[in-house]
Design a protein around this motif. Structure first.
Motif, PDB file in Angstrom:
ATOM      1  N   PRO A 229      44.294  38.583  32.850  1.00  0.00           N
ATOM      2  CA  PRO A 229      44.632  39.668  32.034  1.00  0.00           C
ATOM      3  C   PRO A 229      45.582  40.655  32.721  1.00  0.00           C
ATOM      4  O   PRO A 229      46.063  41.532  33.505  1.00  0.00           O
TER       5      PRO A 229
ATOM      6  N   PRO B  51      38.586  35.931  35.401  1.00  0.00           N
ATOM      7  CA  PRO B  51      38.080  37.648  35.008  1.00  0.00           C
ATOM      8  C   PRO B  51      36.604  37.504  34.258  1.00  0.00           C
ATOM      9  O   PRO B  51      35.957  36.118  33.888  1.00  0.00           O
TER      10      PRO B  51
ATOM     11  N   TYR C 298      42.074  50.004  39.318  1.00  0.00           N
ATOM     12  CA  TYR C 298      42.765  48.943  40.475  1.00  0.00           C
ATOM     13  C   TYR C 298      42.048  49.605  42.212  1.00  0.00           C
ATOM     14  O   TYR C 298      42.618  50.686  42.626  1.00  0.00           O
TER      15      TYR C 298
ATOM     16  N   ARG D 101      40.859  42.397  48.537  1.00  0.00           N
ATOM     17  CA  ARG D 101      40.840  41.583  46.189  1.00  0.00           C
ATOM     18  C   ARG D 101      40.734  42.422  45.558  1.00  0.00           C
ATOM     19  O   ARG D 101      40.680  43.805  46.172  1.00  0.00           O
ATOM     20  N   LEU D 102      42.051  42.019  45.109  1.00  0.00           N
ATOM     21  CA  LEU D 102      41.829  42.640  44.091  1.00  0.00           C
ATOM     22  C   LEU D 102      40.993  42.874  42.789  1.00  0.00           C
ATOM     23  O   LEU D 102      40.968  42.069  42.427  1.00  0.00           O
ATOM     24  N   VAL D 103      40.451  44.109  42.313  1.00  0.00           N
ATOM     25  CA  VAL D 103      39.778  43.946  41.279  1.00  0.00           C
ATOM     26  C   VAL D 103      40.109  45.234  40.430  1.00  0.00           C
ATOM     27  O   VAL D 103      40.376  46.353  40.472  1.00  0.00           O
ATOM     28  N   GLU D 104      39.653  44.592  39.058  1.00  0.00           N
ATOM     29  CA  GLU D 104      40.438  45.726  38.236  1.00  0.00           C
ATOM     30  C   GLU D 104      38.310  46.585  37.778  1.00  0.00           C
ATOM     31  O   GLU D 104      37.844  45.730  37.700  1.00  0.00           O
TER      32      GLU D 104
ATOM     33  N   LEU E  43      40.279  42.101  35.220  1.00  0.00           N
ATOM     34  CA  LEU E  43      41.114  40.812  35.924  1.00  0.00           C
ATOM     35  C   LEU E  43      39.970  40.873  37.920  1.00  0.00           C
ATOM     36  O   LEU E  43      40.366  42.297  38.591  1.00  0.00           O
ATOM     37  N   VAL E  44      39.743  40.365  38.609  1.00  0.00           N
ATOM     38  CA  VAL E  44      38.844  40.193  38.931  1.00  0.00           C
ATOM     39  C   VAL E  44      39.659  38.998  40.450  1.00  0.00           C
ATOM     40  O   VAL E  44      39.666  37.757  39.817  1.00  0.00           O
ATOM     41  N   GLU E  45      39.764  39.143  41.833  1.00  0.00           N
ATOM     42  CA  GLU E  45      39.604  38.033  42.917  1.00  0.00           C
ATOM     43  C   GLU E  45      38.606  37.760  43.236  1.00  0.00           C
ATOM     44  O   GLU E  45      37.989  39.215  43.604  1.00  0.00           O
TER      45      GLU E  45
END
Lengths: 355, 355
Positions: B109, A122, B120, B127-130, A128-130
């Motif tokens: 988170p 994070p 999102y 990739r998953l990013v917020e 939240l980041v991947e």
């Protein structure tokens, strides 16, 4: 053993018709031979869980205020194409069943839980980041902190200290920013670097022909961050630099006593604490001490460089600026917003000088 | 009506002792007055779901291969401090119960599902990013695509086309990169811009005193991306530029017929397709057509600039480079990796010229 967790959400303008929706979806779950459990939600919408033979778990919730959430957890080794088909079938069916009330359909990339490599780090502002991490290069607890070096496809090796992304091999913009982004003339100058154990600052600074660089670190990462530090950490002493593997505070105090001063002090020890909560009080105390000692060893025309934190953490940044205004030696400062590639957030850097 | 979805995972070196773990956690769920359902997993570890009075749903899974996952979904309006306490209590208890086998504890988170603003926006490489999005500024379907402008705390307004992050007000590095990053001399030159409806390229290009800029767009965002476009889109015609709100292809064909040529062609229409799957065939076809026509209107000493895609999408980038090698008019190219602040991934830009 990892779990892939899929989510599929429908945001609606009106509550979904429970019985019609459930009836409409029944055939999909039956086809998958999943065992259904309907739960008593005590008036909080409809909830059913479905267990598949292969350990798959599905959760369907129809919230009373117009939101349908679907979760699917499946275990490593599951047939991903089949899982995709199931999600596609569900999405398609729900699109038909909820037609006319749909405001948004959201299907996120699957969360990877419990995998060999941890891809989620994070941001400082809590998002939240991947990351595209594919390898754990190094993972060890030192006396001071947990040190990880993870390999990212795009950012190269990333140094992660106690869970915070510190620096990646892609992050020359960080090093440039904490050195004043090309606005300073280092030639013939005396420089003190606090921290900077990744060697990035030292590596860039020696190219600029300074008179002498003194660097104080408690650990080094010369093996795994070569693109950052080059060969500059292979020896702790060079023509124009010296690396002291020691605690900053006593050495800084000694410099103050001896009246030793520098043209530049670059503090690369740590970002400023992200909050002003009591548990971070000692961090602020440490920061104040380092700042105070650093300004004392700074020549009247000298400059002190430091990172701040994420541009969004306005409270912490204000606290820091308040601290600067209350130092025993009066200082002025400027700040700059910089995009550090691997941070996935914009970062503040400070330049501080004696009034 | 949004749902906050918390996850807490323990990665273990050995399977957890089911009965000891469950017994150890019982008091926590009882205190919360949650109703427990134990599921038959047909040999795939232990699974229990818990329903709280306020619509809270908890899911506890002890996987047979040494992973414990915990999910907690709670609805908008729930007491977040209380939820944090529950998670803290669980984490603490599990730390004790699983002691000696814990390899990693991960608490992400919370996912925000079904909220008013959607935070999102996955990267091109999936990739998953917020994002720190706090406001929907604009949201409309045009004849061609869905156009969103969302406000990010750190990146300013972000233009999102069909779900892809296109440009934020923070993204001057994008505009600089697609103009050759300061390596070109635009003064007195004739420039053709394809797309670029955000006005960023036009805004930067007019500062460089070119002879004439011709720009072709199908829509504009002059109201909400002021930091990007300045006032340059307020009029479709200026001293040294002209904006044609028209489809590129027929105009490009007309230019070819007339023998009209340019010193620079900047293609800001779209990133290259992310895959070579059949459903993207028409995208590749369009790209080839634009490329072919653009090279035809390029002077022998001219340059063609274009974005590529995420540096990680090596297959798509190779496909594009293959395409460049097969053009009817022989070209050479170079590429550059650039960090565009709001993209949260590194991006490739191409410079192409006639051999």
């Amino acid at each position: 053993m990892a779990v892939r967790h899929y989510t599929l959400d429908f945001k609606l303008s009106a509550p979904a018709d429970h019985s019609a929706t459930i009836r409409g979806l029944q055939s999909i779950f039956q086809e998958q031979e999943m065992t259904e459990t309907v739960h008593d939600t005590e008036g909080h919408g409809y909830l059913a869980t479905f267990m598949g033979k292969n350990g798959r778990l599905a959760i369907l919730r129809l919230h009373s205020h117009g939101l349908v959430t679907f979760d699917l957890q499946c275990c490593e080794g599951d047939d991903l194409a089949q899982v995709d088909n199931l999600l596609n079938a569900l999405e398609k069916k729900l699109n038909t069943l909820l037609q006319g009330t749909i405001q948004r359909v959201k299907r996120l990339p699957a969360l990877q839980r419990g995998g060999e490599v941890d891809r989620y780090w994070p941001t400082a502002d809590g998002r939240l980041v991947e990351y595209d991490i594919d390898e754990v290069v190094f993972d060890k607890d030192s006396a001071y902190q947990n040190i990880k070096i993870l390999h990212s496809q795009q950012f190269g090796n990333i140094l992660i200290l106690n869970g915070d992304v510190n620096l990646a091999e892609s992050d020359l913009p960080y090093t440039q920013a904490i050195m004043g982004n090309g606005r300073e003339h280092y030639a013939g100058k005396e420089i003190l670097i606090l921290g900077g154990g990744d060697g990035g600052i030292l590596c860039e600074a020696v190219k600029l022909k300074p008179k002498m660089i003194t660097m104080m670190v408690i650990d080094a990462c010369r093996t795994h961050m070569r693109k950052t530090c080059g060969n500059v950490l292979d020896n702790l002493k060079g023509d124009c630099y010296e690396v002291l593997v020691e605690d900053c505070v006593p050495i800084l105090k000694k410099f103050v006593e001896e009246g030793r001063t520098f043209d530049y002090v670059i503090n690369d020890l740590t970002a400023i604490p992200i909050s002003t909560a009591p548990e971070e009080e000692s961090m602020w105390e440490f920061l104040r001490l380092i700042l105070d000692l650093s300004i004392k060893v700074l020549r009247p025309t000298g400059k002190y460089f430091s990172q701040g934190n994420c541009v969004n953490l306005t409270e912490a940044l204000s606290e820091y600026e308040g601290l600067l205004r209350r130092l025993s030696c009066k200082v002025d400062f400027s700040k700059e917003v910089v995009c550090v590639p691997s941070y996935l957030e914009l970062w503040i850097f400070y330049t501080i000088w004696k009034k």
